[in-house]
Design a protein around this motif. Structure first.
Motif, PDB file in Angstrom:
ATOM      1  N   LEU A 116     -12.988 -23.112  28.922  1.00 24.54           N
ATOM      2  CA  LEU A 116     -13.776 -24.342  29.000  1.00 24.54           C
ATOM      3  C   LEU A 116     -15.246 -24.077  28.710  1.00 24.54           C
ATOM      4  O   LEU A 116     -15.882 -24.789  27.921  1.00 24.54           O
ATOM      5  CB  LEU A 116     -13.649 -24.951  30.405  1.00 24.54           C
ATOM      6  N   LEU A 176     -17.290 -29.923  13.067  1.00 25.33           N
ATOM      7  CA  LEU A 176     -16.982 -30.484  14.376  1.00 25.33           C
ATOM      8  C   LEU A 176     -15.490 -30.795  14.495  1.00 25.33           C
ATOM      9  O   LEU A 176     -14.865 -30.540  15.536  1.00 25.33           O
ATOM     10  CB  LEU A 176     -17.825 -31.750  14.595  1.00 25.33           C
ATOM     11  N   LEU A 189     -20.271 -23.541  22.795  1.00 30.54           N
ATOM     12  CA  LEU A 189     -20.252 -23.513  21.333  1.00 30.54           C
ATOM     13  C   LEU A 189     -20.430 -24.912  20.736  1.00 30.54           C
ATOM     14  O   LEU A 189     -20.934 -25.055  19.615  1.00 30.54           O
ATOM     15  CB  LEU A 189     -18.937 -22.900  20.825  1.00 30.54           C
ATOM     16  N   LEU A 190     -20.033 -25.949  21.494  1.00 31.64           N
ATOM     17  CA  LEU A 190     -20.045 -27.302  20.944  1.00 31.64           C
ATOM     18  C   LEU A 190     -21.412 -27.726  20.393  1.00 31.64           C
ATOM     19  O   LEU A 190     -21.490 -28.234  19.268  1.00 31.64           O
ATOM     20  CB  LEU A 190     -19.535 -28.288  22.012  1.00 31.64           C
ATOM     21  N   VAL A 221     -13.261 -31.945  28.538  1.00 32.05           N
ATOM     22  CA  VAL A 221     -13.445 -31.463  27.171  1.00 32.05           C
ATOM     23  C   VAL A 221     -13.407 -32.640  26.193  1.00 32.05           C
ATOM     24  O   VAL A 221     -14.198 -32.712  25.251  1.00 32.05           O
ATOM     25  CB  VAL A 221     -12.364 -30.410  26.810  1.00 32.05           C
ATOM     26  N   MET A 251     -16.514 -21.666  27.088  1.00 35.01           N
ATOM     27  CA  MET A 251     -16.668 -21.307  25.682  1.00 35.01           C
ATOM     28  C   MET A 251     -16.797 -22.577  24.835  1.00 35.01           C
ATOM     29  O   MET A 251     -17.699 -22.686  23.997  1.00 35.01           O
ATOM     30  CB  MET A 251     -15.459 -20.491  25.231  1.00 35.01           C
ATOM     31  N   VAL A 252     -15.901 -23.548  25.053  1.00 38.57           N
ATOM     32  CA  VAL A 252     -15.974 -24.806  24.305  1.00 38.57           C
ATOM     33  C   VAL A 252     -17.329 -25.469  24.541  1.00 38.57           C
ATOM     34  O   VAL A 252     -18.000 -25.901  23.605  1.00 38.57           O
ATOM     35  CB  VAL A 252     -14.825 -25.752  24.704  1.00 38.57           C
ATOM     36  N   ALA A 253     -17.761 -25.520  25.801  1.00 35.03           N
ATOM     37  CA  ALA A 253     -19.008 -26.215  26.133  1.00 35.03           C
ATOM     38  C   ALA A 253     -20.227 -25.526  25.533  1.00 35.03           C
ATOM     39  O   ALA A 253     -21.176 -26.192  25.103  1.00 35.03           O
ATOM     40  CB  ALA A 253     -19.160 -26.309  27.658  1.00 35.03           C
ATOM     41  N   LEU A 270     -10.161 -31.035  33.675  1.00 39.70           N
ATOM     42  CA  LEU A 270     -10.779 -30.146  32.683  1.00 39.70           C
ATOM     43  C   LEU A 270     -10.500 -30.661  31.266  1.00 39.70           C
ATOM     44  O   LEU A 270     -11.387 -30.699  30.420  1.00 39.70           O
ATOM     45  CB  LEU A 270     -10.239 -28.725  32.815  1.00 39.70           C
ATOM     46  N   ILE A 291      -7.619 -24.845  24.884  1.00 32.74           N
ATOM     47  CA  ILE A 291      -7.715 -25.282  26.273  1.00 32.74           C
ATOM     48  C   ILE A 291      -6.347 -25.776  26.752  1.00 32.74           C
ATOM     49  O   ILE A 291      -5.951 -25.542  27.900  1.00 32.74           O
ATOM     50  CB  ILE A 291      -8.842 -26.330  26.453  1.00 32.74           C
ATOM     51  N   GLY A 327     -10.556 -26.015  19.687  1.00 32.61           N
ATOM     52  CA  GLY A 327     -10.847 -26.078  21.121  1.00 32.61           C
ATOM     53  C   GLY A 327      -9.725 -26.728  21.903  1.00 32.61           C
ATOM     54  O   GLY A 327      -9.326 -26.250  22.970  1.00 32.61           O
ATOM     55  N   PHE A 357     -13.676 -27.445  14.922  1.00 37.67           N
ATOM     56  CA  PHE A 357     -13.927 -26.901  16.253  1.00 37.67           C
ATOM     57  C   PHE A 357     -13.151 -27.675  17.314  1.00 37.67           C
ATOM     58  O   PHE A 357     -12.576 -27.099  18.245  1.00 37.67           O
ATOM     59  CB  PHE A 357     -15.423 -26.959  16.551  1.00 37.67           C
ATOM     60  N   MET A 393     -16.729 -34.415  26.308  1.00 37.77           N
ATOM     61  CA  MET A 393     -17.782 -33.658  25.614  1.00 37.77           C
ATOM     62  C   MET A 393     -17.638 -33.785  24.095  1.00 37.77           C
ATOM     63  O   MET A 393     -18.625 -34.000  23.384  1.00 37.77           O
ATOM     64  CB  MET A 393     -17.750 -32.184  26.039  1.00 37.77           C
ATOM     65  N   LEU A 394     -16.409 -33.658  23.593  1.00 38.32           N
ATOM     66  CA  LEU A 394     -16.195 -33.807  22.157  1.00 38.32           C
ATOM     67  C   LEU A 394     -16.527 -35.236  21.708  1.00 38.32           C
ATOM     68  O   LEU A 394     -17.116 -35.449  20.655  1.00 38.32           O
ATOM     69  CB  LEU A 394     -14.747 -33.465  21.788  1.00 38.32           C
ATOM     70  N   LEU A 404     -18.696 -37.268  23.047  1.00 41.74           N
ATOM     71  CA  LEU A 404     -20.162 -37.378  22.988  1.00 41.74           C
ATOM     72  C   LEU A 404     -20.686 -36.816  21.678  1.00 41.74           C
ATOM     73  O   LEU A 404     -21.567 -37.403  21.035  1.00 41.74           O
ATOM     74  CB  LEU A 404     -20.801 -36.606  24.153  1.00 41.74           C
ATOM     75  N   ILE A 454     -23.673 -33.046  27.858  1.00 46.20           N
ATOM     76  CA  ILE A 454     -22.781 -31.936  28.198  1.00 46.20           C
ATOM     77  C   ILE A 454     -23.160 -31.351  29.550  1.00 46.20           C
ATOM     78  O   ILE A 454     -22.291 -31.015  30.370  1.00 46.20           O
ATOM     79  CB  ILE A 454     -22.826 -30.863  27.090  1.00 46.20           C
TER      80      ILE A 454
END
Lengths: 356, 356, 356
Positions: A131, C310, A137-138, C342, A133-135, C338, C321, C317, C313, C345-346, C348, A166
């Motif tokens: 998680l 994006l 790298l995003l 994710v 890592m995703v946050a 979780l 996950i 991602g 990724f 976040m994506l 956003l 984020i």
């Protein structure tokens, strides 16, 4: 005893700072003093938390657990060295997950066929690594995507907005994580193997006093360290990024690394694992978001866009290798050596980058 | 019988070479002859190793196990075709992990519900795959990071230094791996299912003679193959990279692929798995580092910077899909087909890249 | 009852379309109508499949299961908006794997210590996620590698050829997957927990009629929706990519998301997992390849080169996950959160990309 002796680092480093001693010495003694003070602030927090209930106590520990690193990072940030702070974040994650856990598994595994640790905890923490890592790298991927369409000015604004968004999500997930491990799934994660237990047994006043004094001293030291940073890098022929990602990070996590190795040696691998990976998760899920939000209020905004592909690769590589090694809840000395090996290879890469 | 008949490839290919026959024929027969000779050198090494203790024997096997590929690669390198050698390294890893293991699982899985293999070994080898992925991708990421700050000349020097450092770390980890599987954790990794056992039963003199003669012939063939490489690529309308990554790699690993499929068919999946993934690990942890170090001494330095994103993606993709398929120590025909499918997709991509 | 009431969306949206109502309303009601009609077509297919044997029935379900999404995508494609279709593919995968599975685990996990599901199925589907990740990222990596050597015109041609090749491999793997789960390993994957079972109990004529009428209406709606797309994006101040990746995708998968949450609430997590991940696999292994092949026949070729880092990724991602969370065949509310985190976040990141 040692913990009192180490406090001598505080006057030594501040003295060197005001007598304009060698920047390298100011930097090293100052960074070490921050680590020592951080430990005292943590002990004060635990002392205070012991007087509160478990929920408030947990919240206190979380809020003040990283206060020393936070203050150091804010001072470096205020001096305009955003890349160093980002390097320190990367470096803390690498130092705990690769060097700390690796050394613990290596030292603990010698003479034993294998060491086992709570698989529920291992699974949860290694999922959290993916998680984070995703946050982490995003924002960089976002920035890369955006740069092909947006103007630079707009890009900076949306980078900042996305980083704030984020940061908010990460802090919410961290709070949910506390509810999960401390409330709804307490039994699953209750560690038979508790670290010390209920704090140093100090009174509320003493705890508070040590917290305040320690935090003030950390701020003082942080100023000295961030002042000496550039001169140190120049004198040693290293880049400030290398100083942040390796030296500052190892000094800043030295107490965790030491504790993890000692516990692993005692065959309490579960505790060593929690310390190392828990510390990395704390950095990514609490420290980094707080830096984004506080720095925005202070008018010196730091976003989460890590511009160096090496930083991004190092974080992803660490997450994958730790999951591969630790996902099964067992470890051997060779698995520890693999982690240390990856750390050394990444360290070489940061070293050869040279002064930017 | 077959193994003596196949030796006829040696005079045939060398004859074609000196009579200036079709480059395509020289290339194909020469590459096949290298594979046949490699098998003889390997047998000679095992014969010699059987006369030594297990530790020295293991060391011998490691040192000479890849000697044929090493010589071929050095000749291609000496003719200035660094990209082909890198393609061959990538190709060997893909051929063994995806094509070899995939075919073994596919053929072995037909008519069986599932095949099982030692989970400790599966876990270790698939962790090693993640490690080698990090090690193979790191120099490219470093190079990318560096290019934004350093001058091209400095960049080349630090690329070389980093590659040498990583090569040293990889060789050390490989030695530690031998200590781990042959000494401290011998029981865990002792394969009930041994391949042949104690070598061909040759005398020391015969073993040594075959090793030396085989190695010399490999060098001779290697010269012919690397001479014919460019002309072959042009005649077939293929890129030299495709020749290296698919043709040379499949020919070079044909013996391993064949053995893996035969063992899988006999429901000895653990052995098939060790051959395939062990071979890939050997390439990345021994062959690649040795090439970096030897080529540096020879003054034709090859670094580990894989410039093609496709190479990097292929290695990472192979590592992840193999971990996903094999991490649980069980396999089915469909999982084998998935691996072959990924190999075919990657092969198509290398094919369509065309003559560069 | 609800399913009849929802049909009212069809005349409403078409009415708005021809009366030139607000594009936003046309878009939203039209997209919702497509989702409702897709459900009716699916029911018709199941009705027909119940009259055939399991093999033909399975084939029917696969062929017509995604027919509504396929038609919608073809209309959007015909209007030249390739990026929107690619965004919809990405969005469908994200919506089912992250939002759908996340909500299901979150809602299902509240008040329960954990939920378990068939580990064989969880392992297979999460391996398929890694496969589809490799397949979706490969063309972009190929394009990037190629651009350094080929001319733009040649690059477009080979991009198309590679996409067609990959599409063929993916369709073959999907057929093999059907053979695997329905024939050779039927027992392992037979779900105790069947969803409804043998269809709606309609006659062949009724099933066929509903399929044909539903598909025709979908085509009609699809035209309205793709017409209103650009105007909607402009009015809402959003990018068409955001509309595709978030709005269209959530509407298109709403039925699956709803069903997954309901089943999870009933503690039938295995079924919820199959719906969500199975739907993502279906999109990547059937819908995307069919779009490539059909669009090529129609002379409006769409390749699989996702140009946005994006998108790439986000897919990678999501795959990692989900594997981390679900690989062990158990889930808790926090793991669900979780996944949702994710997704947010994506989301956003796609939001802040802004109108391109």
């Amino acid at each position: 005893m040692l913990k009192y002796l180490l406090l001598a680092l505080v006057p030594v480093s501040l003295g060197l700072h005001y007598l304009e001693g060698q920047p390298v010495l100011v930097f090293l003694t100052g960074a070490a003093a921050v680590a020592v003070l951080a430990d005292w602030v943590r002990r004060g927090t635990e002392g205070l938390a012991a007087h509160a209930g478990p929920a408030i106590g947990g919240l206190l520990n979380v809020s003040f657990g990283s206060v020393a690193e936070l203050i150091l990072a804010l001072f470096v940030l205020a001096s305009g060295q955003v890349a160093v702070v980002q390097a320190q974040i990367t470096g803390s994650i690498l130092a705990t997950t690769l060097l700390g856990l690796g050394l613990a598994m290596l030292v603990g595994g010698i003479g034993r066929e294998k060491q086992e640790f709570n698989p529920a905890n291992a699974g949860l923490l290694s999922t959290m690594l993916i998680l984070l890592m995703v946050a982490m790298l995003l924002p960089a991927v976002f920035d890369l995507t955006e740069r092909s369409t947006a103007t630079p000015g707009d890009a900076l604004i949306t980078d900042e907005q996305l980083s704030l968004g984020i940061a908010a999500v990460l802090l919410l997930l961290y709070v949910a994580n506390l509810v999960y491990t401390l409330v709804t799934h307490r039994d699953v994660f209750s560690r038979e193997e508790e670290e010390g237990g209920e704090g140093p047994g100090w009174s509320v006043a003493k705890s508070l006093g040590i917290m305040v004094a320690g935090t003030a001293l950390v701020a003082w030291e942080a100023e000295a360290v961030s002042d000496a940073l550039s001169a140190t890098a120049e004198q040693l022929g290293l880049s400030t990024v290398f100083l942040g990602v390796i030296l500052l990070a190892v000094v800043g996590t030295a107490a965790d690394l030491f504790a993890a190795v000692v516990f692993a040696k005692q065959d309490r691998m579960g505790l060593a694992f929690s310390i190392c990976i828990g510390s990395a998760v704390q950095v990514a899920l609490v420290l980094a978001p707080l830096l984004v939000i506080i720095s925005w209020f202070l008018g010196h905004p730091m976003n989460l866009v890590f511009h160096s592909p090496l930083d991004l690769f190092a974080i992803a590589g660490a997450a994958f290798i730790v999951r591969a090694v630790a996902g099964d809840g067992r470890s051997t000395w060779f698995e520890g050596l693999l982690l240390v090996g990856v750390y050394v290879m990444l360290g070489l890469a940061f070293f050869f980058l040279g002064p930017a």
